[in-house]
Design an enzyme around this catalytic site. Structure first.
Site, PDB file in Angstrom:
ATOM      1  N   HIS A 156       0.716  -1.105  -0.052  1.00  0.00           N
ATOM      2  CA  HIS A 156       0.122   0.082   0.241  1.00  0.00           C
ATOM      3  C   HIS A 156       0.876   1.373  -0.097  1.00  0.00           C
ATOM      4  CE1 HIS A 156       1.030   0.039   4.421  1.00  0.00           C
ATOM      5  NE2 HIS A 156       0.359   1.258   4.265  1.00  0.00           N
ATOM      6  N   ASP A 157       1.951   1.112   0.790  1.00  0.00           N
ATOM      7  CA  ASP A 157       2.800   2.481   0.831  1.00  0.00           C
ATOM      8  C   ASP A 157       3.950   2.467  -0.369  1.00  0.00           C
ATOM      9  OD1 ASP A 157       1.523   4.213   2.512  1.00  0.00           O
ATOM     10  OD2 ASP A 157       2.526   3.356   4.400  1.00  0.00           O
TER      11      ASP A 157
ATOM     12  N   LYS B  29       5.465   5.585  -1.157  1.00  0.00           N
ATOM     13  CA  LYS B  29       6.401   6.442  -0.413  1.00  0.00           C
ATOM     14  C   LYS B  29       7.572   6.562  -0.924  1.00  0.00           C
ATOM     15  CE  LYS B  29       4.148   6.933   4.072  1.00  0.00           C
ATOM     16  NZ  LYS B  29       4.099   6.380   5.600  1.00  0.00           N
TER      17      LYS B  29
ATOM     18  N   HIS C   6       1.830  10.369  -2.332  1.00  0.00           N
ATOM     19  CA  HIS C   6       2.112   8.901  -2.196  1.00  0.00           C
ATOM     20  C   HIS C   6       1.230   7.875  -2.653  1.00  0.00           C
ATOM     21  CE1 HIS C   6       0.854   8.143   2.089  1.00  0.00           C
ATOM     22  NE2 HIS C   6       0.994   7.056   1.780  1.00  0.00           N
TER      23      HIS C   6
ATOM     24  N   HIS D 151      -5.797   3.997   0.744  1.00  0.00           N
ATOM     25  CA  HIS D 151      -5.851   3.864   1.995  1.00  0.00           C
ATOM     26  C   HIS D 151      -5.771   4.912   2.939  1.00  0.00           C
ATOM     27  CE1 HIS D 151      -1.510   4.327   1.062  1.00  0.00           C
ATOM     28  NE2 HIS D 151      -1.468   4.555   2.259  1.00  0.00           N
ATOM     29  N   HIS D 152      -5.711   6.066   2.327  1.00  0.00           N
ATOM     30  CA  HIS D 152      -5.703   7.352   3.064  1.00  0.00           C
ATOM     31  C   HIS D 152      -7.322   7.891   2.985  1.00  0.00           C
ATOM     32  CE1 HIS D 152      -1.821   7.270   5.027  1.00  0.00           C
ATOM     33  NE2 HIS D 152      -1.393   7.172   3.897  1.00  0.00           N
TER      34      HIS D 152
ATOM     35  N   ASP E 151      -4.066   0.547   8.563  1.00  0.00           N
ATOM     36  CA  ASP E 151      -2.871   1.314   8.596  1.00  0.00           C
ATOM     37  C   ASP E 151      -2.937   2.155   9.716  1.00  0.00           C
ATOM     38  OD1 ASP E 151      -0.843   2.560   6.953  1.00  0.00           O
ATOM     39  OD2 ASP E 151      -2.387   4.295   6.829  1.00  0.00           O
TER      40      ASP E 151
HETATM   41 FE   LIG Z   1       0.851   2.949   5.549  1.00  0.00          FE
HETATM   42 FE   LIG Z   2       0.188   5.585   3.469  1.00  0.00          FE
END
Ligand SMILES: [Fe+2]
Ligand SMILES: [Fe+2]
Length: 453
Positions: free
Chosen positions: A310-311, A314, A339, A363-364, A392
């Protein structure tokens, strides 16, 4: 056994070449650099994979490079490849002046610069070593041969013995490493200054950085025009996948895809102490929630993969922002918020990850539309996306990091409950709490219950 089944004939190379876009982000190169390097490769299968994976260790030295340069390390890394840092002189000084502690007052900057100059030799070696070890390890973990991992391990060795980490010379350096090193330099200069400059630099460094025979070969390929063919092709990922040596074509199995996801989760988490084990933590929490909902094995497998990756976006955020001890500026905050967009861009290129990429990139997002990057609301957010959002936050608050303890469970549960059902999905929150406390979930039947926000 399900794990050994081919995954609808997806080629392993398509999965890896799609993910190699993520490695370009952390190296500060335009997307596609790792893939482009494949174009000048011969038909050797090991070389092919070594080239695809050659930057797999890069995220692990981002944090360290940031602390040394004290500035935006992604910009610094991108520029570093076009500089000949083994020659002391104006070029190195100019590089240092424009990259070291750029946000600090002049005096502090000079002090920092002095320290950098003193420790440069030692630091370069450490940085390269971290990167090589990590890259080689990931290749081994993915099940590639020793030639692939040693090809990656020795990527920064130079023909004259002046490279890192072991100062190997001439034929001591694996052929794969010599080719990969030359092709990544050609690629970076091609992108920045054009084809003539790229060959010119290769010639200038011939015998110092590069194997002279390889430079001659590249120059003659460039003369005949075949070296750069196809580099501006829109479908580079597919083109590179089609170059995979026929006798070694590997079909991705469910197991190999799982291993790749786990290996890339390591790449993501190695970027900074702030993301230490985060991807695995989110995956564990997400799967716990999924199990509470009675999700089937296939669903849980896809959920774990989405959580592990998911990240991945980043990797596009500089450590100077990720690890900034003070409040972020508006511009820095915009970078952080981008991200999940990069997560989508990277994952959607993987065959079979089309839906998963949308869930992971959400996810955010919050049910009331207050999240980022698209400001999606309840009607757009799938069950997967809702689970990932809860998992998360849970891991971010509860996990122990090298620099701090996690919050106690009761405190984390309170924070999650405060956010549901306005921003977070109440059944997901209650399922996680029930699973963590071995109790019956509360409030499942009353999703509209008013909770303080
Ligand atoms: Fe995360
Ligand atoms: Fe994230």
């Amino acid at each position: 056994m399900e794990g050994a089944e081919p995954s609808s004939s997806i080629r392993l190379s398509s999965v890896i070449s799609a993910l190699s876009y993520a490695l370009d982000l952390t190296e500060g190169q335009p997307m596609g650099h790792s893939v482009q390097a494949g174009m000048s490769a011969d038909e050797q299968a090991d070389l092919y994979y070594a080239l695809l994976l050659k930057d797999a260790g890069c995220s692990s030295n981002a944090s360290r490079l940031f602390h040394i340069l004290n500035a935006d390390e992604i910009r610094a890394k991108g520029d570093l490849k076009t500089k000949d840092w083994t020659r002391i002189g104006w070029e190195s000084l100019h590089y240092a002046l424009t990259h070291v502690a750029t946000g600090m007052p002049f005096l502090q900057r000079m002090q920092r610069l002095f320290q950098v100059a003193q420790t440069q030799q030692q630091d370069s070696c450490t940085l390269v070593k971290i990167r090589c070890e990590r890259g080689g390890h990931i290749a081994t973990q993915l099940g590639f041969s020793d030639s692939v991992s040693s090809g990656i391990y020795s990527l920064d060795e130079h023909w004259n013995g002046g490279g890192y980490p072991n100062g190997l010379r001439h034929d001591e350096i694996p052929l794969f490493s010599r080719i990969a090193n030359l092709s990544q330099t050609l690629d970076v200069f091609l992108d920045t200054y054009g084809p003539e400059a790229a060959i010119e630099v290769a010639r200038k460094r011939s015998g110092r950085w590069f194997d002279p025979d390889l430079v001659k070969a590249a120059a003659s390929l460039a003369n005949s025009g075949s070296l750069w063919n196809g580099l501006d092709d829109e479908n580079l990922v597919q083109t590179v996948a089609s170059l995979e040596p026929k006798h070694r074509q590997m079909t991705a199995t469910e197991d190999s895809i799982d291993r790749i996801c786990a290996a890339f989760a390591e790449v993501i988490d190695a970027k900074s102490p702030f993301t230490y084990r985060h991807s695995n933590g989110v995956a564990d929490a997400a799967v716990e929630i999924g199990q509470w909902f009675g999700m089937n094995a296939r669903g849980l497998k896809m959920l774990r993969r989405a959580a592990l990756l998911h990240d991945i976006g980043k990797l596009s955020v500089p450590n100077s922002v990720l690890e900034k001890p003070a409040k972020l500026t508006a511009d820095e905050w915009t970078v952080v918020k981008s991200h999940p967009y990069y997560t989508l861009e990277i994952l959607k290129k993987i065959p079979g990850f089309e839906r998963l990429s949308q869930d992971a990139a959400a996810h955010h997002e919050k049910l009331d539309g207050s999240g980022y990057w698209r400001g999606w609301g309840a009607e757009q957010l799938s069950r997967f996306a809702r689970i990932l959002a809860v998992a998360d936050i849970f891991d971010a608050l509860h996990a122990k990091r090298p620099y701090r303890d996690g919050l106690p469970l009761e405190k984390v549960f309170q924070i999650l409950r405060d956010e549901a059902p306005r921003a977070l999905d109440l059944p997901c929150v209650e399922a996680l709490i029930a699973s963590k406390t071995n109790s019956e979930p509360l409030a499942f039947a009353q999703p509209e219950i008013a909770v303080a926000t």
